[in-house]
Design an enzyme around this catalytic site. Structure first.
Site, PDB file in Angstrom:
ATOM      1  N   CYS A 127       4.685 -29.373  16.709  1.00 51.87           N
ATOM      2  CA  CYS A 127       3.944 -29.590  17.949  1.00 51.87           C
ATOM      3  C   CYS A 127       4.418 -30.905  18.533  1.00 51.87           C
ATOM      4  CB  CYS A 127       2.431 -29.554  17.716  1.00 51.87           C
ATOM      5  SG  CYS A 127       1.814 -30.760  16.529  1.00 51.87           S
ATOM      6  N   ARG A 134      -1.404 -30.396  15.391  1.00 50.28           N
ATOM      7  CA  ARG A 134      -1.730 -29.030  15.777  1.00 50.28           C
ATOM      8  C   ARG A 134      -0.919 -28.039  14.932  1.00 50.28           C
ATOM      9  NH1 ARG A 134      -0.599 -29.386  22.092  1.00 50.28           N
ATOM     10  NH2 ARG A 134       0.636 -31.164  21.393  1.00 50.28           N
TER      11      ARG A 134
END
Lengths: 156, 294
Positions: free
Chosen positions: B252, B257
């Site tokens: 990410c 994430r």
């Protein structure tokens, strides 16, 4: 090594002193106090997001607006600055930054606010406590506050 | 103590012992099994470093991805000694059951769990739905901070290779499955960070060549809980054509994430060779002469 940095206004300098005189974990507790202490928006501004400016540098929805008292026989730079910030309860770090700026800047003159150095957010010893990345929100808030003061006082 | 959560949704997952429900946690707290010597250790890991201090699940301690798990100087995770200090000070032994939860759909909780996995901590679980679900269910929060007695956690050497990819690993991996879990705007190169976040951190926008765009949020329900196994299979194995034996790299912007997606692929779907590229876009988008696709 002498400190060649521009000075902070007295209230902000006092807050910086408070932060730097305590341990890292107490710094977070102090920041939490500023977060808890951030005053709510006055009624006439609450629920009026159009009257406030979004602080894009913050990771949470934060809005602020600067209001200036009318000029009384003096220069525009003497007008008193009032700061209003709205930040969500789920973002206590950002609220804490807003609380520091509110306590340190609210009630100063326009000229005094404009004289606050742009690196002021780095002078509270918070970089190690909250991480440098997280300080960007405070830098963004200060920049926007100064820009609004400059614009509204006509000091461009 | 290491009783599985035994919930119909969770039992479907490949590794059901990696996820617990709020109801399970509440029962364990009620039974006095959380935060007591020899019991479960509950940790909160948030994006906002002060959120824990405004109120947390009773018995939970704070762990911060920046100040506890990152090396303060080098861009890297802490070493075995620092990790032992961080865990020992929270009353965690090598065989302790650790449950982690956090804000933002558990991104930072998944990130902490992934770092624990670099050190091979055996029993570490996520709370499904994280902080938001606990709050939405009107369950108790407290500002009381536990003060556990420090215990000895062994100094374990971090083993990055199985689940962490460096930039060179990703260069060697080009052509094999890559999952870009950022928002569509970041994938296309229009944005350098999530919408509404400060646009910081990279000289170039775009994605790693060949990466498929599967935003992390597709793996989560509106309330932050994970989607069911059938829904996740439809997404990753159906739509994206991945298979559990594939070597997959997820990335990410800084690796938080993608920890969420790493958790989904590894523990919920049972993929065996998933690595998280934590350098992610803040490294790739700033590196000189690495290939980028827009």
């Amino acid at each position: 090594m002498t400190d060649e940095r521009a000075p902070l206004p007295p209230a902000l300098a006092e807050i910086a002193e408070d932060f730097s005189s305590v341990s890292q974990s107490d710094r977070l507790q102090l920041l939490l106090e500023f977060s808890d202490g951030l005053p709510p928006l006055p009624e006439r501004l609450a629920g009026e997001p159009d009257k406030l400016e979004r602080v894009d540098e913050c990771q949470s929805p934060v809005y602020l607006v600067v209001e200036l008292d009318d000029e009384v026989d003096g220069a525009a730079g003497d007008r008193t600055v009032h700061l209003h910030v709205q930040a969500p309860a789920e973002a206590p770090t950002t609220r804490g930054f807003a609380g520091i700026l509110h306590e340190g800047l609210d009630g100063l003159s326009a000229a005094e606010v404009l004289a606050v150095p742009d690196d002021a957010p780095y002078r509270f010893g918070l970089a190690e406590a909250v991480s440098p990345l997280r300080l960007r929100g405070m830098v963004g808030m200060l920049g926007r506050i100064k820009r609004q003061v400059r614009l509204k006082a006509g000091l461009l | 103590m290491s009783t599985a959560a035994s919930d119909p949704k969770i039992d479907e997952y490949a590794h059901p012992d990696r996820l617990v429900t709020t109801a399970w946690l509440a029962e364990r707290i009620e039974a006095g099994e959380v935060g007591t010597p020899g019991g479960i250790v509950l940790l909160e890991s948030d994006e906002d470093v002060l959120l824990y201090d405004t109120g947390h699940i009773p018995g939970a301690q704070k762990i911060d991805w920046h100040t506890d798990l990152n090396d303060p100087v080098t861009r890297d995770y802490v070493d075995g000694e620092a990790f032992a200090r961080v865990l020992g000070s929270r009353g965690i032994r090598r065989d302790t059951t650790v449950v982690i939860y956090g804000d933002k759909s558990n991104w930072w909780a998944a990130y902490a769990l992934w770092v624990f996995s670099l050190f091979g901590h055996e029993d570490v679980r996520l709370l499904d739905g994280g902080r938001a679900t606990w709050v939405a269910e009107d369950r108790e929060l407290t500002r009381d901070v536990p003060t556990p007695d420090a215990v000895d956690y062994p100094v374990v050497e971090r083993d990055d290779a199985p689940i962490r990819a460096y930039q060179d690993d990703v260069l060697a991996h080009l052509g094999k499955p890559l999952v870009d879990v950022r928002s569509p705007g970041e994938y296309s190169g229009e944005l350098l960070h999530m919408p509404d976040y400060p646009q910081e951190g990279a000289m170039r926008g775009g994605h790693i060549p060949g990466a498929k765009s599967v935003p992390w949020a597709k793996a989560a329900n509106e309330d932050g809980t994970f989607r069911s196994r059938a829904e996740l299979e439809a997404l990753y194995q159906g739509e994206q054509g991945l298979t559990p034996s594939d070597e997959v790299v997820a990335y990410c912007r800084i690796g938080e994430r993608s920890s969420h997606t790493w958790f989904v692929l590894t523990h919920l779907l049972g993929f065996e060779h998933v690595r998280n590229y934590d350098g992610s876009w803040t490294e790739w988008g700033n590196s000189v002469r690495v290939p980028i696709e827009k």
